[in-house]
Scaffold this motif. Structure first.
Motif, PDB file in Angstrom:
ATOM      1  N   LYS A   1       0.810  -1.214   0.000  1.00 15.30           N
ATOM      2  CA  LYS A   1       0.000   0.000   0.000  1.00 15.30           C
ATOM      3  C   LYS A   1       0.845   1.266   0.000  1.00 15.30           C
ATOM      4  CE  LYS A   1      -3.900  -2.217   2.334  1.00 15.30           C
ATOM      5  NZ  LYS A   1      -4.710  -2.306   3.583  1.00 15.30           N
ATOM      6  N   ASN A   2       2.055   1.183   0.564  1.00 15.13           N
ATOM      7  CA  ASN A   2       2.911   2.363   0.688  1.00 15.13           C
ATOM      8  C   ASN A   2       4.186   2.232  -0.144  1.00 15.13           C
ATOM      9  OD1 ASN A   2       1.613   4.031   3.117  1.00 15.13           O
ATOM     10  ND2 ASN A   2       1.502   1.850   3.624  1.00 15.13           N
ATOM     11  N   TRP A   3       4.109   1.444  -1.188  1.00 16.94           N
ATOM     12  CA  TRP A   3       5.290   1.166  -2.010  1.00 16.94           C
ATOM     13  C   TRP A   3       5.937   2.450  -2.524  1.00 16.94           C
ATOM     14  CZ3 TRP A   3       8.033  -3.155  -2.834  1.00 16.94           C
ATOM     15  CH2 TRP A   3       8.937  -3.173  -3.902  1.00 16.94           C
ATOM     16  N   ALA A   4       5.132   3.419  -2.916  1.00 14.71           N
ATOM     17  CA  ALA A   4       5.653   4.655  -3.501  1.00 14.71           C
ATOM     18  C   ALA A   4       6.543   5.427  -2.535  1.00 14.71           C
ATOM     19  CB  ALA A   4       4.500   5.535  -3.975  1.00 14.71           C
ATOM     20  N   GLN A   5       6.374   5.202  -1.224  1.00 16.36           N
ATOM     21  CA  GLN A   5       7.175   5.929  -0.237  1.00 16.36           C
ATOM     22  C   GLN A   5       8.457   5.191   0.153  1.00 16.36           C
ATOM     23  OE1 GLN A   5       3.513   5.954   0.220  1.00 16.36           O
ATOM     24  NE2 GLN A   5       3.901   7.828  -0.954  1.00 16.36           N
TER      25      GLN A   5
ATOM     26  N   GLN B   1      11.972   3.823  -6.039  1.00 10.82           N
ATOM     27  CA  GLN B   1      12.743   4.704  -6.920  1.00 10.82           C
ATOM     28  C   GLN B   1      13.059   4.012  -8.241  1.00 10.82           C
ATOM     29  OE1 GLN B   1      16.196   6.305  -4.925  1.00 10.82           O
ATOM     30  NE2 GLN B   1      15.053   6.740  -3.052  1.00 10.82           N
ATOM     31  N   HIS B   2      13.224   2.694  -8.185  1.00  9.82           N
ATOM     32  CA  HIS B   2      13.622   1.961  -9.384  1.00  9.82           C
ATOM     33  C   HIS B   2      12.631   0.860  -9.781  1.00  9.82           C
ATOM     34  CE1 HIS B   2      17.497   3.965  -9.126  1.00  9.82           C
ATOM     35  NE2 HIS B   2      17.582   3.590  -7.866  1.00  9.82           N
TER      36      HIS B   2
ATOM     37  N   ILE C   1       5.850 -15.960  -3.732  1.00 11.81           N
ATOM     38  CA  ILE C   1       6.813 -14.884  -3.476  1.00 11.81           C
ATOM     39  C   ILE C   1       6.085 -13.748  -2.762  1.00 11.81           C
ATOM     40  CG2 ILE C   1       8.303 -13.177  -4.590  1.00 11.81           C
ATOM     41  CD1 ILE C   1       8.662 -15.178  -6.889  1.00 11.81           C
ATOM     42  N   ASP C   2       6.661 -13.244  -1.676  1.00 12.52           N
ATOM     43  CA  ASP C   2       6.004 -12.165  -0.930  1.00 12.52           C
ATOM     44  C   ASP C   2       5.654 -11.009  -1.855  1.00 12.52           C
ATOM     45  OD1 ASP C   2       6.016 -13.517   1.452  1.00 12.52           O
ATOM     46  OD2 ASP C   2       7.800 -12.528   2.244  1.00 12.52           O
ATOM     47  N   ILE C   3       6.664 -10.475  -2.546  1.00  8.51           N
ATOM     48  CA  ILE C   3       6.439  -9.386  -3.500  1.00  8.51           C
ATOM     49  C   ILE C   3       7.366  -9.590  -4.692  1.00  8.51           C
ATOM     50  CG2 ILE C   3       6.578  -6.898  -3.920  1.00  8.51           C
ATOM     51  CD1 ILE C   3       6.058  -6.452  -0.940  1.00  8.51           C
ATOM     52  N   LEU C   4       6.800  -9.540  -5.886  1.00 12.64           N
ATOM     53  CA  LEU C   4       7.591  -9.585  -7.114  1.00 12.64           C
ATOM     54  C   LEU C   4       7.459  -8.226  -7.793  1.00 12.64           C
ATOM     55  CD1 LEU C   4       9.287 -11.191  -9.165  1.00 12.64           C
ATOM     56  CD2 LEU C   4       7.148 -11.841 -10.282  1.00 12.64           C
ATOM     57  N   ALA C   5       8.606  -7.595  -8.053  1.00 10.38           N
ATOM     58  CA  ALA C   5       8.609  -6.261  -8.651  1.00 10.38           C
ATOM     59  C   ALA C   5       9.450  -6.270  -9.925  1.00 10.38           C
ATOM     60  CB  ALA C   5       9.151  -5.233  -7.662  1.00 10.38           C
ATOM     61  N   ILE C   6       9.261  -5.237 -10.739  1.00  9.93           N
ATOM     62  CA  ILE C   6      10.011  -5.093 -11.985  1.00  9.93           C
ATOM     63  C   ILE C   6      10.490  -3.653 -12.089  1.00  9.93           C
ATOM     64  CG2 ILE C   6       7.915  -4.566 -13.309  1.00  9.93           C
ATOM     65  CD1 ILE C   6       9.225  -6.040 -15.685  1.00  9.93           C
ATOM     66  N   SER C   7      11.701  -3.474 -12.617  1.00 13.89           N
ATOM     67  CA  SER C   7      12.250  -2.128 -12.731  1.00 13.89           C
ATOM     68  C   SER C   7      11.446  -1.319 -13.741  1.00 13.89           C
ATOM     69  CB  SER C   7      13.718  -2.185 -13.150  1.00 13.89           C
ATOM     70  OG  SER C   7      13.863  -2.794 -14.422  1.00 13.89           O
TER      71      SER C   7
ATOM     72  N   ARG D   1      15.005  -5.373 -15.035  1.00 12.14           N
ATOM     73  CA  ARG D   1      15.360  -6.093 -13.807  1.00 12.14           C
ATOM     74  C   ARG D   1      14.098  -6.558 -13.086  1.00 12.14           C
ATOM     75  NH1 ARG D   1      17.843  -1.058 -11.195  1.00 12.14           N
ATOM     76  NH2 ARG D   1      18.460  -2.380  -9.434  1.00 12.14           N
ATOM     77  N   LEU D   2      14.133  -7.791 -12.609  1.00 14.09           N
ATOM     78  CA  LEU D   2      13.070  -8.312 -11.764  1.00 14.09           C
ATOM     79  C   LEU D   2      13.589  -8.394 -10.338  1.00 14.09           C
ATOM     80  CD1 LEU D   2      11.684 -11.163 -14.043  1.00 14.09           C
ATOM     81  CD2 LEU D   2      10.659  -8.929 -13.627  1.00 14.09           C
TER      82      LEU D   2
END
Length: 309
Positions: free
Chosen positions: A192-196, A201-202, A224-230, A235-236
């Motif tokens: 919920k607060n990922w942007a902060q 940033q990446h 996976i708890d959280i999977l993000a992408i640049s 980059r994953l």
């Protein structure tokens, strides 16, 4: 799963039922044989007629899940249903199938929901993997002993008059109960607060067709708890919360997830990185990660203040 991403959980909890849809708009009461294969044989064509873009494999999975909800689950069975907040509600199926035309999840079973919730973080890794299925229903009978421990805690509260615990640590690799309890809601807070966060940033949390699917991303290696992408798509990032577990366990787990992502998800031009987030500094974790430069370590801080009025 009460609707996609538990969207109908509140309605099911309030109405004391579980259900499914799959856009098969007819009463199934007279069409529920004891064997799911017979049901699939009859209803796969029905499903494909209204979903021409789906494969026969997808149709088989959908019809199999519908039969399980409508017939395979028996009165007296215990069901665990997530509500989308990292918490599972526990219910006992009280009756047979009935049809509720025109309502959400019209293929229904009556359920008595117990005043007991189980935090996903409180489950063993094996049970998390089984309950982390992205499908409508998965069988977790193999984990009945662990589930009985949660139910025993509930039954004990009935005799003592105390509230049933919402966090019960059954995983033997949990070595720090304080951190374990603190991190119960950290995953949802991060999302919920990922942007902060510095990570934002990446990276952005992984999406599919505009839908956020990177939280508890299901894989054959476990969720996976959280999977993000640049933001440049190169980059994953696999994010894992330590949850008070032993350092060797969490390092081994994130490396397993990263290996899966590299082999099964990443495109040839994409690299895979990892990030472990914990409450306290951990020298053993730092030593382990010293040999794995592709995995970063982050600490989080929790603070609050009282404001006098």
């Amino acid at each position: 799963m009460l609707g996609r991403q538990s969207v109908h959980a509140a309605a099911c909890l309030a109405g004391s039922f579980i259900g499914a849809d799959y856009e098969i708009n007819q009463d199934l009461s007279a069409h529920l044989p004891e064997a799911w294969r017979q049901f699939n044989s009859a209803f796969i064509p029905v499903y494909l007629a209204s979903h021409p873009d789906k494969s026969r494999i997808a149709a088989g999975l959908a019809c199999g899940a519908l039969w399980t909800v409508a017939k395979g689950i028996r009165p007296g069975d215990v069901v665990l249903s997530p509500d989308g907040t990292g918490v599972y509600h526990v219910g006992v199926v009280e009756g047979e199938y009935h049809h509720a035309p025109g309502q959400v999840l019209p293929h229904r079973r009556p359920v008595k929901w117990l005043p007991l919730t189980i935090a996903r973080a409180a489950m063993s890794e094996a049970l998390r993997n089984s309950t982390g299925s992205i499908g409508t229903v998965s069988t977790i009978t193999d984990h009945h002993q662990e589930i009985e421990q949660f139910l025993a805690a509930y039954r004990g509260s009935m005799f003592t008059g105390q509230a049933a615990p919402s966090i019960v640590a059954t995983d033997p690799v949990v070595e720090d109960p304080v951190a374990f309890a603190m991190e119960k809601h950290l995953e949802d807070f991060l999302v919920k607060n990922w942007a902060q966060t510095e990570l934002a940033q990446h990276f952005k949390i992984y999406e599919d067709e505009g839908e956020l699917v990177g939280q508890q991303y299901g894989t054959d290696a476990g969720p996976i708890d959280i999977l993000a992408i640049s933001k440049d798509g190169q980059r994953l990032l696999v994010v894992e919360l330590k949850r008070g577990r032993a350092s060797d366990v969490v390092v081994g787990q994130i490396l397993r997830y990263m290996g899966y992502v590299k082999e099964q998800i990443a495109e040839p031009h994409q690299t895979v990185e990892g990030a472990i987030i914990a409450l306290d500094d951990d020298q053993r974790l730092r030593w382990a990660l010293a040999a794995v430069p592709s995995v970063s370590f982050y600490r989080y801080q929790v603070s609050f203040k009282l404001i006098r009025h």
